[in-house]
Design an enzyme around this catalytic site. Structure first.
Site, PDB file in Angstrom:
ATOM      1  N   ARG A  64      11.880   0.907 -14.117  1.00 53.82           N
ATOM      2  CA  ARG A  64      11.536   1.618 -13.295  1.00 53.82           C
ATOM      3  C   ARG A  64      10.269   1.996 -13.281  1.00 53.82           C
ATOM      4  O   ARG A  64      10.023   1.684 -11.483  1.00 53.82           O
ATOM      5  CB  ARG A  64      13.186   2.195 -12.340  1.00 53.82           C
ATOM      6  N   HIS A  68       7.436   0.359 -10.115  1.00 52.88           N
ATOM      7  CA  HIS A  68       7.219   1.109  -9.379  1.00 52.88           C
ATOM      8  C   HIS A  68       5.532   2.063  -9.083  1.00 52.88           C
ATOM      9  O   HIS A  68       4.911   2.385  -7.851  1.00 52.88           O
ATOM     10  CB  HIS A  68       7.904   2.666  -8.568  1.00 52.88           C
ATOM     11  N   ASN A  96      10.979   7.127  -4.261  1.00 55.55           N
ATOM     12  CA  ASN A  96      10.501   7.746  -5.408  1.00 55.55           C
ATOM     13  C   ASN A  96      11.573   9.178  -5.690  1.00 55.55           C
ATOM     14  O   ASN A  96      12.171  10.188  -6.447  1.00 55.55           O
ATOM     15  CB  ASN A  96       9.037   8.155  -5.613  1.00 55.55           C
ATOM     16  N   HIS A 195      17.614  -5.214 -13.018  1.00 59.24           N
ATOM     17  CA  HIS A 195      19.072  -4.720 -12.696  1.00 59.24           C
ATOM     18  C   HIS A 195      20.106  -5.101 -13.957  1.00 59.24           C
ATOM     19  O   HIS A 195      21.423  -4.892 -13.290  1.00 59.24           O
ATOM     20  CB  HIS A 195      19.352  -5.074 -11.145  1.00 59.24           C
TER      21      HIS A 195
END
Length: 320
Positions: A64, A68, A96, A195
């Site tokens: 992740r 990001h 975040n 996910h």
């Protein structure tokens, strides 16, 4: 002679053009550190293995972190920069804050890499390698990571607040936000398979389990047991109810069974354009693994700083 000269000129022009094209495409290379830091990939995998043994969730956290980072000004390690009295980075952005994690693992890798080959390997490349190894150590595919990124000297709080799709996103929003980064709808659906590992906070799926109709009733009841209508915002639940610490295709099986935890997850299988692909991934783990690996390489190629742009940070949390 004139004809020969003309042909030579044209050949030279073609050669120059070809070299320019190759230089653009070849700014990143899987063998970039082969001579300058030969132990790099061994170090990254060793630290990631230790981190995941300690906490399996860390594989998802680093993955992740990479996503990001890349969606805001490209894969430039901007997300790693700490705020200072005169600089506000990306860590406090909505998507975040109190959410993105794993910074200490990147620090641990960087420390060992610096000891092996000082001022050579970028933090951006370390994140890209760590994300790959996290996936593979949890049972997912592996792939060769193109390297040669350099680190940004700045970051974008506004970019982090606007470029990252949220858990309430619609399918059209997901498609358009990934498209803005040069990623296709198929690549978006493949990357969403991240996910299959990781955890989510109650705050971000409460509305789905209490108010949405396209959800398996027993699954909703299960999640409601630890995520009440009020309170418990930070209580965690696995994104993949079947095998939350194994990187597999179970996430897509969940979606077909209306057990997507986020609204944005279930949007991928809700009578829309990605239903067929989700169904394929749910029954063909090899197809998903292959598509995911290819999409990760493409994700990692988003706007890298190369050549003399950026820098090689000595400490991933601050510019040199």
């Amino acid at each position: 002679m004139l004809i020969m000269a003309t042909l030579s000129y044209k050949s030279l022009a073609f050669l120059v053009l070809s070299l320019l094209v190759c230089s653009v495409q070849g700014q990143l290379s899987t063998s970039f550190y082969q001579r300058t830091c030969p132990k790099l990939e061994t170090i990254v995998r060793s630290v990631m293995s230790q981190a995941i043994t300690k906490e399996a969730r860390m594989g998802a956290s680093i993955l992740r972190l990479f996503f990001h980072d890349c969606f805001v000004n490209g894969c430039d390690a901007g997300i790693l920069l700490d705020d200072t009295a005169t600089f506000t980075g990306e860590k406090t952005a909505g998507p975040n804050a109190n959410s993105v994690r794993g910074f200490e693992v990147i620090d641990a890798i960087k420390t060992q890499v610096e000891a092996s080959c000082n001022a050579t390997v970028s933090c951006a490349d370390i994140v890209a390698l760590a994300a790959r190894d996290g996936v593979n150590l949890l049972g997912g595919p592996t792939w060769k990571v193109p390297l040669g990124r350099r680190d940004a000297r700045t970051a974008s709080l506004s970019g982090a607040n606007s470029n990252l799709p949220g858990p309430g996103s619609s399918l059209s929003t997901l498609v358009s936000m990934f498209s803005a980064q040069g990623l296709s709808a198929r690549e978006m659906t493949a990357l969403s398979g991240a996910h299959t590992i990781g955890q989510a906070r109650c705050l971000f799926f409460r509305n789905r389990i209490f108010n949405e109709k396209n959800i398996n009733a027993s699954f909703a009841t299960l999640r409601q047991q630890t995520c009440p209508q009020s309170g418990g915002d930070n209580t965690l639940a696995p994104l993949d109810v079947q095998s939350p610490t194994t990187f597999d295709n179970a996430y897509y099986v969940d979606l077909v069974n209306q057990k997507g935890l986020f609204h944005s997850d279930q949007e991928l299988f809700n009578g829309g354009s990605q239903d067929k692909l989700v169904t394929q991934y749910s029954t063909n783990a090899a197809l998903f693994a292959s598509d995911f690996a290819k999409a990760m390489v493409k994700l990692g190629n988003i706007s890298p700083l190369t050549g003399k742009n950026g820098e090689i940070r000595l400490n991933c949390r601050k510019i040199n």
